[in-house]
Motif scaffolding. Structure first.
Motif, PDB file in Angstrom:
ATOM      1  N   THR A 136       0.843  -1.210   0.000  1.00 29.30           N
ATOM      2  CA  THR A 136       0.000   0.000   0.000  1.00 29.30           C
ATOM      3  C   THR A 136       0.876   1.259   0.000  1.00 29.30           C
ATOM      4  OG1 THR A 136      -0.181  -0.324   2.360  1.00 29.30           O
ATOM      5  CG2 THR A 136      -2.118  -0.866   1.085  1.00 29.30           C
ATOM      6  N   GLU A 137       2.067   1.158   0.626  1.00 27.95           N
ATOM      7  CA  GLU A 137       2.935   2.328   0.651  1.00 27.95           C
ATOM      8  C   GLU A 137       3.381   2.688  -0.764  1.00 27.95           C
ATOM      9  OE1 GLU A 137       6.077   1.507   3.430  1.00 27.95           O
ATOM     10  OE2 GLU A 137       4.637   1.335   5.084  1.00 27.95           O
ATOM     11  N   ASP A 169       0.396   4.164  -2.523  1.00 26.27           N
ATOM     12  CA  ASP A 169       0.183   5.535  -2.043  1.00 26.27           C
ATOM     13  C   ASP A 169       1.208   6.496  -2.621  1.00 26.27           C
ATOM     14  OD1 ASP A 169      -2.105   5.649  -0.579  1.00 26.27           O
ATOM     15  OD2 ASP A 169      -1.181   4.873   1.257  1.00 26.27           O
ATOM     16  N   GLU A 201      -0.943   3.377 -10.793  1.00 26.49           N
ATOM     17  CA  GLU A 201      -0.781   2.468  -9.644  1.00 26.49           C
ATOM     18  C   GLU A 201      -0.325   1.092 -10.138  1.00 26.49           C
ATOM     19  OE1 GLU A 201      -4.024   3.687 -10.298  1.00 26.49           O
ATOM     20  OE2 GLU A 201      -3.509   5.548  -9.296  1.00 26.49           O
ATOM     21  N   THR A 211      -0.107   7.209  -6.136  1.00 25.87           N
ATOM     22  CA  THR A 211      -1.306   8.039  -6.060  1.00 25.87           C
ATOM     23  C   THR A 211      -1.724   8.134  -4.597  1.00 25.87           C
ATOM     24  OG1 THR A 211      -1.953   6.941  -8.096  1.00 25.87           O
ATOM     25  CG2 THR A 211      -3.599   8.376  -7.093  1.00 25.87           C
ATOM     26  N   PRO A 212      -1.478   9.270  -3.962  1.00 24.02           N
ATOM     27  CA  PRO A 212      -1.786   9.381  -2.537  1.00 24.02           C
ATOM     28  C   PRO A 212      -3.238   9.004  -2.245  1.00 24.02           C
ATOM     29  CG  PRO A 212      -0.513  11.267  -3.260  1.00 24.02           C
ATOM     30  CD  PRO A 212      -0.852  10.487  -4.491  1.00 24.02           C
ATOM     31  N   GLY A 213      -3.427   8.171  -1.228  1.00 28.14           N
ATOM     32  CA  GLY A 213      -4.772   7.782  -0.811  1.00 28.14           C
ATOM     33  C   GLY A 213      -5.264   6.513  -1.492  1.00 28.14           C
ATOM     34  N   GLU A 214      -4.620   6.113  -2.587  1.00 23.71           N
ATOM     35  CA  GLU A 214      -5.108   4.968  -3.358  1.00 23.71           C
ATOM     36  C   GLU A 214      -4.790   3.636  -2.659  1.00 23.71           C
ATOM     37  OE1 GLU A 214      -7.050   5.648  -5.734  1.00 23.71           O
ATOM     38  OE2 GLU A 214      -7.308   3.702  -6.699  1.00 23.71           O
ATOM     39  N   GLY A 215      -3.806   3.676  -1.749  1.00 25.05           N
ATOM     40  CA  GLY A 215      -3.430   2.464  -1.014  1.00 25.05           C
ATOM     41  C   GLY A 215      -4.611   1.819  -0.302  1.00 25.05           C
ATOM     42  N   ARG A 216      -5.590   2.638   0.065  1.00 22.00           N
ATOM     43  CA  ARG A 216      -6.777   2.113   0.742  1.00 22.00           C
ATOM     44  C   ARG A 216      -7.505   1.104  -0.141  1.00 22.00           C
ATOM     45  NH1 ARG A 216     -10.461   5.995   0.696  1.00 22.00           N
ATOM     46  NH2 ARG A 216      -9.030   7.547  -0.107  1.00 22.00           N
TER      47      ARG A 216
END
Ligand SMILES: Nc1nc2c(ncn2[C@@H]2O[C@H](COP(=O)(O)OP(=O)(O)OP(=O)(O)O)[C@@H](O)[C@H]2O)c(=O)[nH]1
Ligand SMILES: [Mg+2]
Length: 507
Positions: free
Chosen positions: A126-127, A130, A173, A133-138
């Motif tokens: 996820t890192e 992220d 991603e 694309t910040p926030g996409e790790g979720r």
């Protein structure tokens, strides 16, 4: 300090998996446990850390390339399981990490399972998502899934199936995960489609997986596979298709590499002509065997590499960690002495100046007010002594902390690698705890028993290599000339075949 319950359970779990898949490595895990113990006693590791977690226990084989080029079909055939969906449209939109389980069924788990489990190669992926694309790790589940399968072929390895490269639909991603996988992989199978040599997916694959990788220093872990070559049987022109493919690879700068031409006899249209079918099959069988041999080699190479890592970690403790902690202690000692001198010196000067200025000195004799009252009280002088003692101790303790911070800053600033600095800080803190004398030269955890443990680890490592040799340097002698002493990273990674149209001719 023992490990935490969760670490204990995770290592047990790992041991169980290895027992099923590669029993020699179970002994190696015990070596890592000993190393953990020493690291914890040095204060270098917390209860939550273990050397075993940063070891990639399973070799990783990734299958990437053009969409609909038969990646999933190849994996299903290799595993002898109908594990992955296949079809003529772009089927896979996620990366599927496939690993062994002796459960009698296939199990599918969400991507989060991979992100959270250090046994898997995509731990903390996820890192990376992220970072792209910040926030996409979720949304990790949208990109990854885990499948377990009881195929014997999976024992001791992990395979990743990936979505095909699609010029239009590729997302940042996905590319970022691809890069991550390329770095982690021991072997990368890059698939091309003999049916559609001109597709956008083809040029995307060429750009990312050929042009982008030929200058890597591990570029020989890439195998280039022209799949579905059966489609050329109808025209009987495999050499032409192969030559066109080679030209496309060469245009991206690839002049040497391992290339294979294969097809899946059950997925394609049957080749009617007996002679032609025989020719195609013979070539295909030889190339598939070549690919399988490379896959087997990485498993063996990885086992040796893990043993090498155990020896290397033990020596890092001795050659990097220990000297740094010792340098810190010397620095700290010097700072404590200096600061004590300065503080107590200043204190003395202030005391003398104030008492002199207040007129408490009569020649060399000091007469402080209330001194008579204090001395007259039977507890007075003890109370005064206790107060002064506590003050001295308090100042000394503050000085030790201040000196510790100063010395740590100096050592950490001199370190190139920024990762793992918190381990050093933990070790420094342990070595400067209030009951440890500043004159102790040896760092905490560096007693005779631990030194013996490290020495034993070094000698055990050789024993593990021998055990691996017993298992892998088999009577056929296939691996024997490549197995040597520790750190045998060269096994299976040194094959680089000159490619010529001639060598790939069918027949
Ligand atoms: N003629 C022929 N068809 C094949 C071969 N291998 C696979 N196929 C067919 O090609 C189609 C695509 O196969 P997949 O295995 O789904 O391809 P993929 O690369 O996993 O596709 P994506 O996951 O969508 O990228 C399926 O219909 C397969 O039956 C082959 O060797 N020859
Ligand atoms: Mg697929």
């Amino acid at each position: 300090m023992p490990e935490s319950d969760s670490v204990h359970n995770r290592i047990n779990n790992l041991e169980q998996h290895l027992e099923e898949e590669n029993p020699v490595l179970v002994d190696v895990i015990r070596g890592f446990k000993d190393l953990d113990l020493v690291s914890r006693q040095m204060g270098f590791f917390s209860k939550e850390q273990s050397h075993a977690f940063s070891v990639p226990w399973w070799p990783l084989i990734s299958v990437l390339g053009v969409y609909s080029s038969g990646k999933s079909t190849f994996i299903n055939r290799y595993l002898d399981y109908n594990l992955q969906d296949t079809g003529n449209q772009a089927v896979d939109d996620k990366f599927t990490v496939i690993c062994f389980s002796d459960e009698d069924r296939i199990r599918q788990l969400p991507g989060l399972a991979l992100d959270a489990d250090p046994r898997f190669p995509l731990y903390k992926i996820t890192e990376a998502i992220d970072a792209a694309t910040p926030g996409e790790g979720r949304r990790v589940d949208a990109y990854l899934q885990l499948k377990t399968c009881p195929s014997e072929k999976l024992r001791g390895k992990i395979i990743i199936d990936s979505p095909g490269f699609d010029a239009d639909a590729q997302r940042t991603e996905t590319l970022s995960i691809t890069r991550h996988i390329l770095d982690l992989s021991d072997l990368v199978l890059v698939f091309f489609d003999a049916r559609h040599p001109e597709s956008g997916s083809m040029s995307d694959t060429l750009e990312t997986l050929v042009k982008g990788t030929i200058h890597r220093n591990d570029s020989n872990k890439f195998l280039y596979i022209l799949n579905q070559i059966d489609m050329t049987a109808r025209e009987d022109n495999p050499e032409q298709v192969f030559a066109a493919w080679q030209r496309a690879l060469a245009q991206k700068g690839m002049t040497a590499g391992q290339c294979f031409t294969i097809y899946d006899p059950e997925a394609g249209m049957p080749i009617e002509d007996n002679g032609l079918r025989e020719r195609f099959l013979r070539k295909r069988d030889a190339d598939v065997a070549g690919i399988q041999e490379r896959i087997e080699e990485v498993r063996v190479a990885r086992a040796y590499r893990i043993v090498g890592m155990l020896g290397q970690r033990a020596s890092v403790l001795e050659t990097d960690v220990y000297p740094r902690i010792q340098a810190f202690l010397e620095n700290w000692r010097r700072w404590v002495c200096w600061l004590n001198g300065i503080f107590f010196g200043l204190f003395l000067v202030c005391f003398l100046t104030i008492t002199h200025w207040a007129g408490y000195w009569n020649g060399f004799s000091l007469r402080l007010p209330y001194m008579d009252v204090i001395m007259a009280n039977p507890w007075g002088k003890w109370t005064l002594a206790a107060f002064l003692g506590a003050l001295v101790i308090y100042i000394h303790m503050r000085v030790r902390r201040l000196a510790g911070k100063q010395a740590a800053r100096k050592i950490l600033a001199g370190m190139d690698e920024k990762e793992g600095q918190e381990n050093y800080i933990r070790a420094f803190t342990k070595n400067t705890r209030w009951w440890r004398s500043i004159f102790r030269r040896k760092p905490a955890g560096w007693g005779r028993r631990n030194m013996a443990r490290l020495a034993k680890l070094a000698s055990d490592t050789n024993g593990y290599v021998q055990k691996l040799n017993d298992v892998y340097a088999n009577p056929a002698g296939k691996m024997s000339e490549r197995t040597g002493p520790l750190g045998m990273t060269e096994v299976g990674s040194d094959v680089c075949v000159e490619v010529s149209s001639e060598s790939l001719k069918i027949d």
